[in-house]
Write a protein that holds these residues in place. Structure first.
Motif, mmCIF file in Angstrom:
data_model
loop_
_atom_site.group_PDB
_atom_site.id
_atom_site.type_symbol
_atom_site.label_atom_id
_atom_site.label_comp_id
_atom_site.label_asym_id
_atom_site.label_seq_id
_atom_site.Cartn_x
_atom_site.Cartn_y
_atom_site.Cartn_z
ATOM 1 N N SER A 1 47.005 92.209 12.497
ATOM 2 C CA SER A 1 45.932 91.327 12.934
ATOM 3 C C SER A 1 45.274 91.960 14.146
ATOM 4 O O SER A 1 45.967 92.486 15.036
ATOM 5 N N THR A 2 43.944 91.958 14.174
ATOM 6 C CA THR A 2 43.225 92.536 15.300
ATOM 7 C C THR A 2 42.232 91.522 15.853
ATOM 8 O O THR A 2 41.713 90.672 15.129
ATOM 9 N N GLU A 3 41.973 91.632 17.144
ATOM 10 C CA GLU A 3 40.996 90.785 17.817
ATOM 11 C C GLU A 3 40.259 91.636 18.847
ATOM 12 O O GLU A 3 40.874 92.148 19.787
ATOM 13 N N ASN A 4 38.964 91.811 18.640
ATOM 14 C CA ASN A 4 38.154 92.605 19.563
ATOM 15 C C ASN A 4 38.769 93.993 19.761
ATOM 16 O O ASN A 4 38.990 94.446 20.882
ATOM 17 N N THR A 57 38.799 98.181 18.242
ATOM 18 C CA THR A 57 38.216 99.244 17.429
ATOM 19 C C THR A 57 39.165 100.433 17.462
ATOM 20 O O THR A 57 39.258 101.134 18.469
ATOM 21 N N GLY A 62 41.926 97.474 3.435
ATOM 22 C CA GLY A 62 41.117 96.686 4.346
ATOM 23 C C GLY A 62 41.716 95.318 4.542
ATOM 24 O O GLY A 62 42.048 94.615 3.577
ATOM 25 N N GLU A 80 41.827 92.005 7.802
ATOM 26 C CA GLU A 80 41.644 91.515 9.169
ATOM 27 C C GLU A 80 40.717 92.414 9.985
ATOM 28 O O GLU A 80 40.966 92.685 11.166
ATOM 29 N N GLY A 81 39.666 92.935 9.337
ATOM 30 C CA GLY A 81 38.694 93.735 10.061
ATOM 31 C C GLY A 81 39.050 95.197 10.233
ATOM 32 O O GLY A 81 38.299 95.948 10.851
ATOM 33 N N ILE A 82 40.190 95.651 9.692
ATOM 34 C CA ILE A 82 40.545 97.063 9.796
ATOM 35 C C ILE A 82 40.214 97.767 8.493
ATOM 36 O O ILE A 82 40.094 97.136 7.435
#
Length: 266
Positions: free
Chosen positions: A204-207, A209, A254, A256-258
Protein backbone atom coordinates in the motif's frame (compact mmCIF):
# COMPACT_ATOMS: atom_id res chain seq x y z
CA UNK A 1 12.09 13.66 28.55
CA UNK A 2 15.74 14.69 28.65
CA UNK A 3 18.40 15.09 31.31
CA UNK A 4 17.55 11.86 33.10
CA UNK A 5 20.14 9.64 34.76
CA UNK A 6 19.39 5.92 35.05
CA UNK A 7 21.59 3.60 37.09
CA UNK A 8 21.34 0.04 38.42
CA UNK A 9 17.78 -0.67 37.29
CA UNK A 10 16.60 -4.15 36.41
CA UNK A 11 13.60 -5.07 34.24
CA UNK A 12 12.45 -8.68 34.09
CA UNK A 13 9.91 -10.24 31.72
CA UNK A 14 8.22 -6.97 30.77
CA UNK A 15 6.00 -6.46 27.74
CA UNK A 16 7.71 -3.20 26.71
CA UNK A 17 10.83 -3.27 28.93
CA UNK A 18 12.66 -0.08 27.85
CA UNK A 19 11.77 2.58 25.30
CA UNK A 20 13.88 5.66 24.61
CA UNK A 21 12.87 7.76 21.65
CA UNK A 22 13.11 11.50 21.07
CA UNK A 23 12.64 13.26 17.75
CA UNK A 24 15.40 15.78 18.50
CA UNK A 25 18.14 14.61 20.86
CA UNK A 26 17.96 12.22 23.80
CA UNK A 27 20.38 13.89 26.26
CA UNK A 28 19.84 11.19 28.84
CA UNK A 29 22.48 9.26 30.75
CA UNK A 30 21.73 5.54 30.65
CA UNK A 31 24.67 3.24 31.25
CA UNK A 32 25.11 -0.52 31.14
CA UNK A 33 24.35 -0.94 34.85
CA UNK A 34 20.70 -0.94 33.70
CA UNK A 35 19.64 -4.41 32.66
CA UNK A 36 16.82 -6.20 30.87
CA UNK A 37 16.39 -9.84 31.76
CA UNK A 38 19.91 -9.79 33.14
CA UNK A 39 21.47 -8.18 30.03
CA UNK A 40 22.77 -4.59 29.83
CA UNK A 41 21.03 -1.79 27.96
CA UNK A 42 23.28 -0.33 25.27
CA UNK A 43 22.25 3.34 25.04
CA UNK A 44 24.98 5.11 23.11
CA UNK A 45 25.23 8.76 22.08
CA UNK A 46 27.90 9.98 19.68
CA UNK A 47 29.91 6.76 19.51
CA UNK A 48 31.97 5.75 16.48
CA UNK A 49 33.76 2.62 15.33
CA UNK A 50 32.09 0.22 17.75
CA UNK A 51 31.07 -3.40 17.20
CA UNK A 52 28.19 -4.84 19.22
CA UNK A 53 27.79 -8.60 18.93
CA UNK A 54 26.81 -11.67 20.92
CA UNK A 55 29.95 -11.40 23.03
CA UNK A 56 28.82 -7.91 24.08
CA UNK A 57 25.60 -9.41 25.47
CA UNK A 58 23.14 -6.51 25.05
CA UNK A 59 19.52 -6.73 26.16
CA UNK A 60 18.52 -3.60 24.22
CA UNK A 61 20.24 -1.35 21.67
CA UNK A 62 19.59 2.38 21.14
CA UNK A 63 22.12 4.39 19.10
CA UNK A 64 21.89 8.17 18.73
CA UNK A 65 24.18 10.36 16.64
CA UNK A 66 26.57 7.47 16.10
CA UNK A 67 28.67 6.51 13.08
CA UNK A 68 30.41 3.42 11.73
CA UNK A 69 28.82 1.03 14.23
CA UNK A 70 28.28 -2.67 13.49
CA UNK A 71 25.52 -4.58 15.26
CA UNK A 72 25.83 -8.27 14.38
CA UNK A 73 24.93 -11.83 15.32
CA UNK A 74 22.48 -10.97 18.09
CA UNK A 75 19.23 -12.50 19.30
CA UNK A 76 16.76 -10.08 20.93
CA UNK A 77 13.20 -11.12 21.76
CA UNK A 78 10.02 -9.89 23.45
CA UNK A 79 11.00 -6.24 23.66
CA UNK A 80 9.53 -2.97 22.40
CA UNK A 81 12.29 -2.12 19.93
CA UNK A 82 14.79 -4.80 19.07
CA UNK A 83 17.41 -2.45 17.58
CA UNK A 84 16.98 1.33 17.16
CA UNK A 85 19.19 3.77 15.23
CA UNK A 86 18.53 7.51 15.31
CA UNK A 87 20.61 10.10 13.42
CA UNK A 88 23.18 7.36 12.92
CA UNK A 89 25.27 7.07 9.75
CA UNK A 90 27.54 4.59 7.99
CA UNK A 91 26.46 1.73 10.25
CA UNK A 92 25.30 -1.86 9.90
CA UNK A 93 22.74 -4.26 11.37
CA UNK A 94 23.46 -7.78 10.16
CA UNK A 95 22.80 -11.45 10.91
CA UNK A 96 20.52 -10.72 13.87
CA UNK A 97 17.48 -12.72 14.97
CA UNK A 98 14.73 -10.51 16.37
CA UNK A 99 11.63 -12.36 17.52
CA UNK A 100 8.32 -11.09 18.92
CA UNK A 101 9.40 -7.47 19.45
CA UNK A 102 6.80 -4.71 18.98
CA UNK A 103 9.17 -3.13 16.43
CA UNK A 104 11.99 -5.30 15.14
CA UNK A 105 14.34 -2.72 13.59
CA UNK A 106 13.84 1.06 13.74
CA UNK A 107 15.82 3.49 11.57
CA UNK A 108 15.16 7.20 12.03
CA UNK A 109 17.09 9.76 9.95
CA UNK A 110 19.91 7.27 9.51
CA UNK A 111 21.73 7.48 6.19
CA UNK A 112 24.26 5.13 4.57
CA UNK A 113 23.11 2.35 6.87
CA UNK A 114 22.92 -1.31 5.82
CA UNK A 115 20.38 -3.76 7.21
CA UNK A 116 21.25 -7.22 5.91
CA UNK A 117 20.57 -10.92 6.51
CA UNK A 118 18.42 -10.41 9.59
CA UNK A 119 15.42 -12.52 10.55
CA UNK A 120 12.60 -10.50 12.10
CA UNK A 121 9.61 -12.66 12.99
CA UNK A 122 6.51 -12.38 15.12
CA UNK A 123 5.05 -15.70 16.13
CA UNK A 124 3.65 -14.63 19.48
CA UNK A 125 0.14 -15.60 20.53
CA UNK A 126 0.02 -13.48 23.71
CA UNK A 127 -2.36 -10.89 22.22
CA UNK A 128 0.08 -7.99 22.61
CA UNK A 129 0.33 -6.11 19.28
CA UNK A 130 3.51 -6.34 17.21
CA UNK A 131 3.44 -3.45 14.77
CA UNK A 132 6.34 -3.37 12.29
CA UNK A 133 9.19 -5.76 11.56
CA UNK A 134 11.05 -2.81 10.02
CA UNK A 135 10.28 0.89 10.44
CA UNK A 136 12.26 3.38 8.32
CA UNK A 137 11.53 7.04 8.94
CA UNK A 138 13.14 10.30 7.90
CA UNK A 139 14.25 11.94 4.67
CA UNK A 140 17.91 11.30 5.46
CA UNK A 141 17.87 7.64 4.46
CA UNK A 142 19.93 8.26 1.32
CA UNK A 143 22.48 5.55 0.64
CA UNK A 144 20.84 3.10 3.03
CA UNK A 145 20.26 -0.50 1.97
CA UNK A 146 17.87 -3.15 3.29
CA UNK A 147 18.83 -6.46 1.70
CA UNK A 148 18.50 -10.20 2.26
CA UNK A 149 16.23 -10.02 5.33
CA UNK A 150 13.14 -11.95 6.41
CA UNK A 151 10.20 -9.88 7.75
CA UNK A 152 7.32 -12.13 8.78
CA UNK A 153 4.18 -12.32 10.85
CA UNK A 154 3.73 -8.71 12.02
CA UNK A 155 0.26 -7.38 12.75
CA UNK A 156 0.73 -4.10 10.88
CA UNK A 157 3.62 -4.08 8.42
CA UNK A 158 6.51 -6.19 7.25
CA UNK A 159 8.17 -2.88 6.39
CA UNK A 160 6.79 0.61 7.00
CA UNK A 161 8.75 3.27 5.10
CA UNK A 162 7.85 6.89 5.89
CA UNK A 163 9.41 10.13 4.63
CA UNK A 164 12.24 8.28 2.91
CA UNK A 165 14.39 9.12 -0.11
CA UNK A 166 17.18 7.11 -1.71
CA UNK A 167 16.57 3.81 0.09
CA UNK A 168 17.46 0.55 -1.72
CA UNK A 169 15.24 -2.35 -0.61
CA UNK A 170 16.16 -5.62 -2.34
CA UNK A 171 16.28 -9.37 -1.90
CA UNK A 172 13.99 -9.48 1.13
CA UNK A 173 11.28 -12.02 2.00
CA UNK A 174 8.14 -10.30 3.27
CA UNK A 175 5.48 -12.78 4.26
CA UNK A 176 2.33 -13.16 6.36
CA UNK A 177 2.14 -9.60 7.66
CA UNK A 178 -0.89 -7.32 7.81
CA UNK A 179 0.67 -5.20 5.06
CA UNK A 180 3.76 -6.47 3.29
CA UNK A 181 4.99 -2.97 2.43
CA UNK A 182 3.41 0.27 3.59
CA UNK A 183 5.08 3.30 2.00
CA UNK A 184 4.12 6.90 2.73
CA UNK A 185 5.52 10.30 1.70
CA UNK A 186 8.57 8.66 0.15
CA UNK A 187 10.39 9.29 -3.12
CA UNK A 188 13.14 7.79 -5.26
CA UNK A 189 13.51 4.58 -3.27
CA UNK A 190 14.13 1.35 -5.22
CA UNK A 191 12.39 -1.99 -4.50
CA UNK A 192 13.44 -5.09 -6.43
CA UNK A 193 14.12 -8.83 -6.14
CA UNK A 194 11.88 -9.07 -3.08
CA UNK A 195 9.46 -11.94 -2.37
CA UNK A 196 6.19 -10.37 -1.20
CA UNK A 197 3.78 -13.19 -0.47
CA UNK A 198 0.75 -14.02 1.66
CA UNK A 199 0.31 -10.68 3.38
CA UNK A 200 -3.15 -9.29 4.14
CA UNK A 201 -2.30 -6.64 1.54
CA UNK A 202 1.03 -7.05 -0.20
CA UNK A 203 1.63 -3.33 -0.76
CA UNK A 204 0.00 0.00 0.00
CA UNK A 205 1.35 3.43 -0.90
CA UNK A 206 0.33 6.96 0.03
CA UNK A 207 1.91 9.99 -1.62
CA UNK A 208 4.88 7.92 -2.78
CA UNK A 209 6.79 7.72 -6.06
CA UNK A 210 9.09 4.72 -6.09
CA UNK A 211 11.01 2.51 -8.50
CA UNK A 212 9.85 -1.13 -8.55
CA UNK A 213 12.67 -2.77 -10.49
CA UNK A 214 16.46 -3.01 -10.52
CA UNK A 215 18.24 0.25 -11.23
CA UNK A 216 20.34 -1.33 -14.01
CA UNK A 217 19.93 -4.45 -16.19
CA UNK A 218 20.87 -7.70 -14.45
CA UNK A 219 22.37 -10.84 -15.99
CA UNK A 220 20.60 -13.90 -14.56
CA UNK A 221 19.90 -17.56 -15.19
CA UNK A 222 16.36 -18.91 -15.45
CA UNK A 223 15.51 -22.53 -16.24
CA UNK A 224 19.02 -23.13 -17.50
CA UNK A 225 19.11 -20.14 -19.86
CA UNK A 226 20.92 -16.82 -19.47
CA UNK A 227 19.14 -13.49 -19.81
CA UNK A 228 19.93 -9.83 -19.21
CA UNK A 229 17.28 -7.30 -18.27
CA UNK A 230 15.57 -5.34 -15.56
CA UNK A 231 14.07 -7.34 -12.70
CA UNK A 232 11.21 -6.42 -10.41
CA UNK A 233 9.70 -8.32 -7.47
CA UNK A 234 7.92 -11.61 -6.92
CA UNK A 235 4.31 -10.90 -5.90
CA UNK A 236 2.27 -13.77 -4.51
CA UNK A 237 -0.91 -12.44 -6.11
CA UNK A 238 0.51 -11.79 -9.59
CA UNK A 239 -1.69 -13.52 -12.16
CA UNK A 240 0.17 -12.77 -15.39
CA UNK A 241 1.89 -15.15 -17.78
CA UNK A 242 5.47 -15.55 -18.95
CA UNK A 243 5.12 -16.59 -22.58
CA UNK A 244 8.78 -16.05 -23.51
CA UNK A 245 9.97 -18.06 -20.47
CA UNK A 246 12.48 -15.50 -19.23
CA UNK A 247 11.23 -15.45 -15.63
CA UNK A 248 9.58 -12.03 -16.01
CA UNK A 249 5.82 -11.58 -16.41
CA UNK A 250 4.44 -10.34 -19.71
CA UNK A 251 2.34 -7.57 -18.14
CA UNK A 252 3.15 -5.25 -15.22
CA UNK A 253 2.01 -5.89 -11.69
CA UNK A 254 -0.22 -2.98 -10.80
CA UNK A 255 -1.80 -2.40 -7.42
CA UNK A 256 -2.54 0.52 -5.09
CA UNK A 257 -0.99 3.01 -7.51
CA UNK A 258 2.26 1.10 -8.09
CA UNK A 259 3.51 -0.42 -11.34
CA UNK A 260 6.15 -3.15 -11.26
CA UNK A 261 6.96 -3.42 -14.97
CA UNK A 262 9.13 -6.51 -14.55
CA UNK A 263 7.31 -8.80 -12.06
CA UNK A 264 9.07 -12.09 -11.41
CA UNK A 265 7.40 -15.46 -11.84
CA UNK A 266 8.16 -18.70 -10.03
Amino acid sequence: ATGNVLRNNSIENGAVNFLALNELRPYNDVDKSNRINGKPIFYFIGKSGKTINAASGPGDIFLYDCSNVTVADLAIANDYMGIAFQNTTGSRIQNCTLNDNVYGIFLNNSSTTTVSKNTVINGSLDGFPRYDALLVRGYDSAGSMVTGNVFRGYHDDGAYVYNSTGLVFSGNKIKLNGYGLYIKNSYSDAYYLNDIVGNGLNVSTENATEQWNSTTPVSYQYNGNMFTGYLGNYWGDYAGNDTNANGVGDVPYGFEGIADDYPLVA
